[in-house]
Design a protein around this motif. Structure first.
Motif, PDB file in Angstrom:
ATOM      1  N   ARG A  69      27.789  53.967   8.224  1.00  0.00           N
ATOM      2  CA  ARG A  69      27.779  53.106   9.408  1.00  0.00           C
ATOM      3  C   ARG A  69      27.512  51.667   8.971  1.00  0.00           C
ATOM      4  N   ASP A  70      28.330  50.774   9.518  1.00  0.00           N
ATOM      5  CA  ASP A  70      28.202  49.353   9.219  1.00  0.00           C
ATOM      6  C   ASP A  70      28.589  48.581  10.481  1.00  0.00           C
ATOM      7  N   ASP A  71      27.597  48.069  11.183  1.00  0.00           N
ATOM      8  CA  ASP A  71      27.850  47.407  12.457  1.00  0.00           C
ATOM      9  C   ASP A  71      28.357  45.977  12.315  1.00  0.00           C
ATOM     10  N   THR A  72      28.859  45.642  11.130  1.00  0.00           N
ATOM     11  CA  THR A  72      29.477  44.319  10.937  1.00  0.00           C
ATOM     12  C   THR A  72      30.995  44.415  10.773  1.00  0.00           C
ATOM     13  N   ILE A  73      31.528  45.626  10.705  1.00  0.00           N
ATOM     14  CA  ILE A  73      32.965  45.804  10.468  1.00  0.00           C
ATOM     15  C   ILE A  73      33.763  45.644  11.764  1.00  0.00           C
TER      16      ILE A  73
END
Length: 161
Positions: free
Chosen positions: A43-47
């Motif tokens: 999970r990467d909430d900047t993508i």
């Protein structure tokens, strides 16, 4: 692979990008073909900022078409169907049979339905714009309630155009 979860009027949406950062999945909560955790990656909430922005514009009624690089995974036939879905204007619907005929494959409406059900980039590739031969709301991997909401949302937006 990486993924991000965002809120929306139709519930949480999970966006998945490939190693190049290109959108290859957009799934609703409880989606029929939701990938397993390994397929989502970390999970990467900047993508997927472009996708998040455009989805926000769509839900606000300010966007009817998406302009994103996409990398859905599927067969050549599935890709043909998904390209055809992307040509259906917001606020309009087509039947599975109409899409099949448009692909030069009359009589393959069930195959179109199967390919549509496997669409990995819902909303952006608007599989919700497909209806049964009588205009009835049939099948949607994200649930009929979401399909109805999306169609109503688009119809409300097209009334003012």
């Amino acid at each position: 692979m990486k993924h991000r979860v965002i809120g929306s009027p139709v519930g949480p949406l999970t966006l998945v990008v490939d190693d190049r950062g290109v959108l290859c999945g957009l799934y609703t909560d409880g989606h029929k073909h939701f990938p397993d955790a390994a397929a989502l990656g970390v999970r990467d909430d900047t993508i997927a900022e472009d996708a998040v922005t455009q989805l926000g514009e769509y839900f606000a009624g300010d966007r009817t078409r998406f302009d994103l690089d996409l990398a859905p995974r599927g067969t050549e036939f599935q890709h043909e169907v998904w390209r055809a879905l992307s040509t259906i204007p917001a606020g309009e619907t087509r039947t599975y049979g109409q899409v099949a005929a448009g692909l030069g494959r009359p009589g393959s409406s069930r195959a179109v339905g199967a390919a549509t059900g496997r669409n990995p980039i819902s909303i952006v590739v608007p599989c919700h714009r497909l209806v049964g031969s009588t205009g009835s709301l049939t099948g949607y991997a994200g649930g009929i309630e979401r399909k109805r909401w999306l169609l109503d949302h688009e119809a409300a937006g097209s009334a003012g155009r």
